[in-house]
Design a protein around this motif. Structure first.
Motif, PDB file in Angstrom:
ATOM      1  N   GLY A   1       0.782  -1.398   0.336  1.00  0.00           N
ATOM      2  CA  GLY A   1       0.030   0.066   0.042  1.00  0.00           C
ATOM      3  C   GLY A   1       1.102   1.472  -0.423  1.00  0.00           C
ATOM      4  O   GLY A   1       1.915   1.013   0.437  1.00  0.00           O
ATOM      5  N   GLN A   2       0.399   2.029  -0.803  1.00  0.00           N
ATOM      6  CA  GLN A   2       0.846   3.267  -0.528  1.00  0.00           C
ATOM      7  C   GLN A   2       0.918   4.032   1.064  1.00  0.00           C
ATOM      8  O   GLN A   2       0.133   4.499   0.864  1.00  0.00           O
ATOM      9  N   ALA A   3       2.554   4.877   0.833  1.00  0.00           N
ATOM     10  CA  ALA A   3       1.554   5.476   2.458  1.00  0.00           C
ATOM     11  C   ALA A   3       0.704   6.448   2.127  1.00  0.00           C
ATOM     12  O   ALA A   3      -0.135   7.222   3.790  1.00  0.00           O
ATOM     13  N   GLU A   4       0.473   7.570   1.281  1.00  0.00           N
ATOM     14  CA  GLU A   4       0.256   9.023   0.921  1.00  0.00           C
ATOM     15  C   GLU A   4      -1.674   8.165   1.365  1.00  0.00           C
ATOM     16  O   GLU A   4      -2.851   9.080   1.175  1.00  0.00           O
ATOM     17  N   ASP A   5      -1.730   7.005   1.067  1.00  0.00           N
ATOM     18  CA  ASP A   5      -3.491   6.220   0.847  1.00  0.00           C
ATOM     19  C   ASP A   5      -3.441   6.077   2.428  1.00  0.00           C
ATOM     20  O   ASP A   5      -4.696   5.598   3.083  1.00  0.00           O
ATOM     21  N   GLY A   6      -2.877   6.222   3.628  1.00  0.00           N
ATOM     22  CA  GLY A   6      -2.693   5.711   4.907  1.00  0.00           C
ATOM     23  C   GLY A   6      -3.431   5.987   5.346  1.00  0.00           C
ATOM     24  O   GLY A   6      -3.400   7.232   5.090  1.00  0.00           O
ATOM     25  N   THR A   7      -3.046   6.181   6.978  1.00  0.00           N
ATOM     26  CA  THR A   7      -3.827   6.991   7.963  1.00  0.00           C
ATOM     27  C   THR A   7      -2.983   7.640   8.759  1.00  0.00           C
ATOM     28  O   THR A   7      -1.503   6.441   9.316  1.00  0.00           O
ATOM     29  N   PHE A   8      -2.573   9.060   9.227  1.00  0.00           N
ATOM     30  CA  PHE A   8      -1.285   9.224   9.958  1.00  0.00           C
ATOM     31  C   PHE A   8      -1.973  10.043  11.059  1.00  0.00           C
ATOM     32  O   PHE A   8      -3.096   9.768  11.129  1.00  0.00           O
ATOM     33  N   THR A   9      -0.796   9.726  12.066  1.00  0.00           N
ATOM     34  CA  THR A   9      -1.118  10.096  13.879  1.00  0.00           C
ATOM     35  C   THR A   9      -0.135  11.392  13.755  1.00  0.00           C
ATOM     36  O   THR A   9       0.792  11.266  13.025  1.00  0.00           O
ATOM     37  N   GLY A  10      -0.247  12.190  14.086  1.00  0.00           N
ATOM     38  CA  GLY A  10       0.913  13.116  15.024  1.00  0.00           C
ATOM     39  C   GLY A  10       1.540  13.765  14.053  1.00  0.00           C
ATOM     40  O   GLY A  10       0.392  14.440  13.232  1.00  0.00           O
ATOM     41  N   ASN A  11       2.286  14.664  13.542  1.00  0.00           N
ATOM     42  CA  ASN A  11       2.602  15.236  12.478  1.00  0.00           C
ATOM     43  C   ASN A  11       2.914  14.748  11.728  1.00  0.00           C
ATOM     44  O   ASN A  11       3.090  15.364  10.730  1.00  0.00           O
ATOM     45  N   VAL A  12       2.428  13.335  10.891  1.00  0.00           N
ATOM     46  CA  VAL A  12       2.265  12.579   9.792  1.00  0.00           C
ATOM     47  C   VAL A  12       2.101  13.258   8.589  1.00  0.00           C
ATOM     48  O   VAL A  12       0.901  13.509   8.723  1.00  0.00           O
ATOM     49  N   ASN A  13       2.604  13.770   7.689  1.00  0.00           N
ATOM     50  CA  ASN A  13       1.788  13.959   6.131  1.00  0.00           C
ATOM     51  C   ASN A  13       2.616  13.976   5.251  1.00  0.00           C
ATOM     52  O   ASN A  13       3.787  13.681   5.322  1.00  0.00           O
ATOM     53  N   GLU A  14       1.194  13.956   4.466  1.00  0.00           N
ATOM     54  CA  GLU A  14       2.151  13.981   2.960  1.00  0.00           C
ATOM     55  C   GLU A  14       3.568  15.087   2.990  1.00  0.00           C
ATOM     56  O   GLU A  14       3.528  16.698   2.576  1.00  0.00           O
ATOM     57  N   GLU A  15       4.994  14.652   2.312  1.00  0.00           N
ATOM     58  CA  GLU A  15       6.107  15.406   1.775  1.00  0.00           C
ATOM     59  C   GLU A  15       5.381  15.901   0.180  1.00  0.00           C
ATOM     60  O   GLU A  15       5.705  14.777  -0.561  1.00  0.00           O
TER      61      GLU A  15
END
Length: 171
Positions: free
Chosen positions: A1-15
Protein backbone atom coordinates in the motif's frame (compact mmCIF):
# COMPACT_ATOMS: atom_id res chain seq x y z
CA UNK A 1 0.00 0.00 0.00
CA UNK A 2 1.01 3.58 -0.61
CA UNK A 3 1.84 5.65 2.48
CA UNK A 4 -0.01 8.67 1.12
CA UNK A 5 -3.20 6.54 1.19
CA UNK A 6 -2.65 5.46 4.81
CA UNK A 7 -3.91 7.01 8.04
CA UNK A 8 -1.63 9.57 9.66
CA UNK A 9 -1.24 10.30 13.37
CA UNK A 10 0.65 13.09 15.11
CA UNK A 11 2.84 15.20 12.82
CA UNK A 12 2.86 12.79 9.86
CA UNK A 13 1.78 14.34 6.57
CA UNK A 14 2.33 14.09 2.83
CA UNK A 15 5.67 15.50 1.73
CA UNK A 16 6.63 17.34 -1.43
CA UNK A 17 10.40 17.01 -1.11
CA UNK A 18 12.06 15.72 -4.27
CA UNK A 19 13.72 12.51 -3.04
CA UNK A 20 13.90 10.05 -5.96
CA UNK A 21 12.73 6.48 -6.41
CA UNK A 22 9.38 6.71 -4.63
CA UNK A 23 6.29 4.84 -5.85
CA UNK A 24 2.79 6.14 -6.42
CA UNK A 25 1.97 9.82 -6.02
CA UNK A 26 4.25 10.67 -3.12
CA UNK A 27 5.33 9.74 0.37
CA UNK A 28 4.92 10.85 3.97
CA UNK A 29 7.20 12.48 6.55
CA UNK A 30 6.94 14.46 9.76
CA UNK A 31 8.12 11.62 12.01
CA UNK A 32 9.39 13.45 15.10
CA UNK A 33 7.52 12.22 18.17
CA UNK A 34 6.56 8.76 19.51
CA UNK A 35 2.92 9.22 18.43
CA UNK A 36 3.82 10.00 14.81
CA UNK A 37 2.79 7.05 12.62
CA UNK A 38 1.50 6.10 9.21
CA UNK A 39 -0.97 3.23 9.42
CA UNK A 40 -1.67 0.82 6.56
CA UNK A 41 -4.83 -1.31 6.55
CA UNK A 42 -3.81 -4.69 5.13
CA UNK A 43 -6.01 -7.70 4.35
CA UNK A 44 -4.11 -10.93 5.05
CA UNK A 45 -5.50 -13.89 3.05
CA UNK A 46 -4.39 -16.78 5.31
CA UNK A 47 -2.73 -17.44 8.65
CA UNK A 48 1.04 -17.55 8.25
CA UNK A 49 4.42 -15.90 8.38
CA UNK A 50 4.81 -12.68 6.40
CA UNK A 51 7.61 -10.28 5.50
CA UNK A 52 6.92 -6.55 5.80
CA UNK A 53 8.93 -4.46 3.37
CA UNK A 54 8.80 -0.71 3.89
CA UNK A 55 10.17 1.61 1.22
CA UNK A 56 11.87 4.37 3.27
CA UNK A 57 14.39 7.18 3.00
CA UNK A 58 16.32 9.08 5.69
CA UNK A 59 16.84 12.19 3.62
CA UNK A 60 20.33 12.29 5.14
CA UNK A 61 23.70 11.48 3.58
CA UNK A 62 25.21 10.74 7.01
CA UNK A 63 22.66 9.04 9.29
CA UNK A 64 20.69 5.82 9.25
CA UNK A 65 17.44 5.47 11.25
CA UNK A 66 15.82 2.68 13.25
CA UNK A 67 12.07 2.90 13.77
CA UNK A 68 9.36 0.60 15.15
CA UNK A 69 6.78 -1.44 13.30
CA UNK A 70 3.46 -1.80 15.10
CA UNK A 71 0.86 -4.42 14.15
CA UNK A 72 -2.61 -4.01 15.65
CA UNK A 73 -1.19 -1.81 18.42
CA UNK A 74 1.70 -4.11 19.41
CA UNK A 75 5.35 -3.58 18.54
CA UNK A 76 6.69 -6.43 16.39
CA UNK A 77 10.20 -5.17 15.69
CA UNK A 78 12.08 -2.40 13.94
CA UNK A 79 13.08 -1.41 10.45
CA UNK A 80 16.44 0.13 9.62
CA UNK A 81 16.52 2.85 6.99
CA UNK A 82 19.96 3.27 5.46
CA UNK A 83 21.46 6.71 5.00
CA UNK A 84 20.86 8.37 1.67
CA UNK A 85 18.64 10.63 -0.37
CA UNK A 86 16.71 7.94 -2.26
CA UNK A 87 14.16 5.34 -1.20
CA UNK A 88 15.29 1.81 -0.38
CA UNK A 89 13.65 -1.30 1.08
CA UNK A 90 13.62 -1.74 4.87
CA UNK A 91 12.57 -5.32 5.65
CA UNK A 92 11.08 -6.92 8.76
CA UNK A 93 10.90 -10.67 8.25
CA UNK A 94 9.02 -13.51 9.89
CA UNK A 95 5.96 -11.78 11.34
CA UNK A 96 3.08 -14.16 12.07
CA UNK A 97 -0.28 -12.75 10.98
CA UNK A 98 -3.69 -14.38 11.13
CA UNK A 99 -6.12 -14.13 8.23
CA UNK A 100 -8.12 -10.91 8.20
CA UNK A 101 -7.68 -7.16 8.33
CA UNK A 102 -4.66 -5.77 10.20
CA UNK A 103 -3.36 -2.29 10.93
CA UNK A 104 0.38 -2.15 10.25
CA UNK A 105 2.10 1.06 11.26
CA UNK A 106 5.52 2.58 10.72
CA UNK A 107 6.24 4.55 13.86
CA UNK A 108 8.82 6.84 15.33
CA UNK A 109 11.60 6.02 17.73
CA UNK A 110 14.73 7.35 16.10
CA UNK A 111 12.66 9.32 13.63
CA UNK A 112 13.22 11.86 10.90
CA UNK A 113 12.61 9.58 7.96
CA UNK A 114 10.18 9.29 5.05
CA UNK A 115 7.87 6.36 4.24
CA UNK A 116 6.77 5.64 0.69
CA UNK A 117 5.00 2.28 0.76
CA UNK A 118 4.51 -1.07 2.48
CA UNK A 119 4.62 -4.41 0.65
CA UNK A 120 3.50 -7.55 2.49
CA UNK A 121 4.63 -10.89 1.08
CA UNK A 122 4.41 -14.48 2.27
CA UNK A 123 7.51 -15.33 4.26
CA UNK A 124 9.39 -18.53 4.87
CA UNK A 125 8.04 -20.52 7.81
CA UNK A 126 10.49 -21.27 10.59
CA UNK A 127 12.26 -24.54 9.92
CA UNK A 128 11.61 -27.40 12.33
CA UNK A 129 15.39 -27.73 12.57
CA UNK A 130 15.46 -24.89 15.13
CA UNK A 131 13.91 -27.35 17.57
CA UNK A 132 16.67 -29.91 17.10
CA UNK A 133 19.24 -29.56 19.83
CA UNK A 134 22.57 -31.29 19.42
CA UNK A 135 23.73 -33.65 22.14
CA UNK A 136 27.28 -32.31 22.32
CA UNK A 137 28.79 -29.11 23.62
CA UNK A 138 31.01 -26.97 21.42
CA UNK A 139 33.82 -27.44 23.98
CA UNK A 140 34.63 -31.14 24.43
CA UNK A 141 36.75 -30.25 27.50
CA UNK A 142 33.91 -28.49 29.34
CA UNK A 143 33.71 -28.83 33.13
CA UNK A 144 31.38 -31.49 34.57
CA UNK A 145 29.05 -28.78 35.95
CA UNK A 146 28.80 -27.29 32.47
CA UNK A 147 27.95 -30.67 30.97
CA UNK A 148 25.25 -31.32 33.60
CA UNK A 149 23.74 -27.86 33.09
CA UNK A 150 23.67 -28.36 29.33
CA UNK A 151 22.05 -31.79 29.72
CA UNK A 152 19.40 -30.27 32.02
CA UNK A 153 18.65 -27.44 29.56
CA UNK A 154 18.52 -29.87 26.64
CA UNK A 155 16.12 -32.17 28.52
CA UNK A 156 13.84 -29.20 29.35
CA UNK A 157 13.87 -27.73 25.83
CA UNK A 158 10.37 -27.59 24.40
CA UNK A 159 8.82 -29.07 27.57
CA UNK A 160 9.25 -26.53 30.35
CA UNK A 161 9.87 -22.85 30.95
CA UNK A 162 12.86 -22.02 33.11
CA UNK A 163 12.98 -18.64 34.72
CA UNK A 164 15.16 -16.90 37.25
CA UNK A 165 16.20 -13.58 38.65
CA UNK A 166 19.47 -12.18 39.82
CA UNK A 167 19.85 -9.31 42.27
CA UNK A 168 23.11 -8.09 43.75
CA UNK A 169 21.56 -5.75 46.35
CA UNK A 170 18.71 -6.11 48.79
CA UNK A 171 16.60 -9.21 49.21
Amino acid sequence: GQAEDGTFTGNVNEENVAYPDYHGNGYVGGFKNPDDTVVFSVEIPADGVYDLSFCTCTGSETAYKINPVIVDGASVGSITTQQGLSFTESMLEGIYLSAGLHEIAAGTEWGYYFVDQLTVTAGEPISDSVYEVTASLSDPDAFDNTKRLYRFLRDCYGKYTITGQYCDKGK
